[in-house]
Design a protein around this motif. Structure first.
Motif, mmCIF file in Angstrom:
data_model
loop_
_atom_site.group_PDB
_atom_site.id
_atom_site.type_symbol
_atom_site.label_atom_id
_atom_site.label_comp_id
_atom_site.label_asym_id
_atom_site.label_seq_id
_atom_site.Cartn_x
_atom_site.Cartn_y
_atom_site.Cartn_z
ATOM 1 N N LEU A 189 0.828 -1.208 0.000
ATOM 2 C CA LEU A 189 0.000 0.000 0.000
ATOM 3 C C LEU A 189 0.861 1.257 0.000
ATOM 4 N N SER A 190 1.951 1.212 0.735
ATOM 5 C CA SER A 190 2.872 2.351 0.771
ATOM 6 C C SER A 190 3.458 2.632 -0.614
ATOM 7 N N ARG A 191 3.829 1.576 -1.328
ATOM 8 C CA ARG A 191 4.336 1.757 -2.698
ATOM 9 C C ARG A 191 3.245 2.343 -3.596
ATOM 10 N N ARG A 192 2.017 1.840 -3.485
ATOM 11 C CA ARG A 192 0.900 2.349 -4.307
ATOM 12 C C ARG A 192 0.595 3.810 -3.980
ATOM 13 N N MET A 193 0.726 4.206 -2.710
ATOM 14 C CA MET A 193 0.476 5.593 -2.321
ATOM 15 C C MET A 193 1.464 6.540 -3.000
ATOM 16 N N ARG A 194 2.627 6.025 -3.353
ATOM 17 C CA ARG A 194 3.635 6.825 -4.087
ATOM 18 C C ARG A 194 3.494 6.654 -5.595
ATOM 19 N N ARG B 191 3.633 3.835 -7.288
ATOM 20 C CA ARG B 191 4.432 2.728 -7.817
ATOM 21 C C ARG B 191 3.624 1.430 -7.773
ATOM 22 N N PRO B 192 4.046 0.413 -8.523
ATOM 23 C CA PRO B 192 3.350 -0.888 -8.461
ATOM 24 C C PRO B 192 3.405 -1.469 -7.043
ATOM 25 N N ALA B 193 2.387 -2.232 -6.682
ATOM 26 C CA ALA B 193 2.286 -2.794 -5.338
ATOM 27 C C ALA B 193 3.423 -3.764 -5.033
ATOM 28 N N VAL B 194 3.792 -4.576 -6.007
ATOM 29 C CA VAL B 194 4.834 -5.583 -5.793
ATOM 30 C C VAL B 194 6.161 -5.027 -6.287
ATOM 31 N N GLU B 195 7.124 -4.958 -5.389
ATOM 32 C CA GLU B 195 8.450 -4.428 -5.722
ATOM 33 C C GLU B 195 9.081 -5.253 -6.838
ATOM 34 N N GLY B 196 9.612 -4.584 -7.832
ATOM 35 C CA GLY B 196 10.288 -5.264 -8.926
ATOM 36 C C GLY B 196 9.371 -5.686 -10.054
ATOM 37 N N TYR C 79 4.646 -7.849 -15.464
ATOM 38 C CA TYR C 79 5.936 -8.452 -15.797
ATOM 39 C C TYR C 79 7.028 -7.867 -14.917
ATOM 40 N N PRO C 80 8.086 -8.629 -14.673
ATOM 41 C CA PRO C 80 9.183 -8.090 -13.862
ATOM 42 C C PRO C 80 9.895 -6.950 -14.589
ATOM 43 N N VAL C 81 10.383 -6.003 -13.802
ATOM 44 C CA VAL C 81 11.167 -4.914 -14.365
ATOM 45 C C VAL C 81 12.575 -5.456 -14.551
#
Length: 152
Positions: free
Chosen positions: A116-121, A123-128, A134-136
């Protein structure tokens, strides 16, 4: 009548290809991809806008003490495992959970809160991972991907 095809995906039971709602939202704390609203609708976090994710985050933070108590209660009143190895593993698992929930701010370190913290910024929810699912990776171009896009 055919029996329903049932699978399990993290914290959700899947019946005939559809995720079934969980009984308590706290069951979602230790995963980073989904949220279930009060109407029991299951949402992929990347479908939710950052403002809504911040509201969810605030709701969960306000419930920290209550949820910690409930998780500790549930962990200590479960069935007893059989066998020495199973007993040792269960004891370590319960001890780790009790240690986690005894610390102030523990809830913000769970997988759901990190997502949720990543989404608030924005960014995608799942790191990477990209919004497309797809993976970055080096050399992959994700310039046309955006939050809420159809997942791969």
């Amino acid at each position: 009548m055919l029996a329903a095809e049932q699978e399990f995906d993290g914290c959700f039971t899947i019946v005939n290809g559809r995720r079934q709602p969980v009984d308590r939202w706290a069951d979602l704390l230790f995963q980073s991809a989904y949220w279930q609203d009060d109407q029991r609708t299951i949402w992929h976090l990347d479908e939710l806008d950052p403002v809504y994710c911040s509201r969810i985050y605030g709701f969960i933070v306000r419930q920290e003490d209550e949820v910690g108590t409930q998780l500790a209660w549930d962990a200590t009143r479960g069935p007893d495992p059989s066998g020495d190895v199973a007993w040792d593993a269960a004891t370590r698992s319960v001890d780790a959970l009790l240690e986690l929930v005894s610390e102030r701010g523990w809830i913000s370190r769970t997988e759901l809160m990190q997502a949720l913290s990543r989404r608030m910024r924005g960014r995608p929810a799942v790191e990477g991972e990209c919004f497309c699912g797809y993976p970055v990776a080096e050399g992959w171009v994700h310039s046309s991907c955006y939050a809420g896009m159809e997942m791969a």
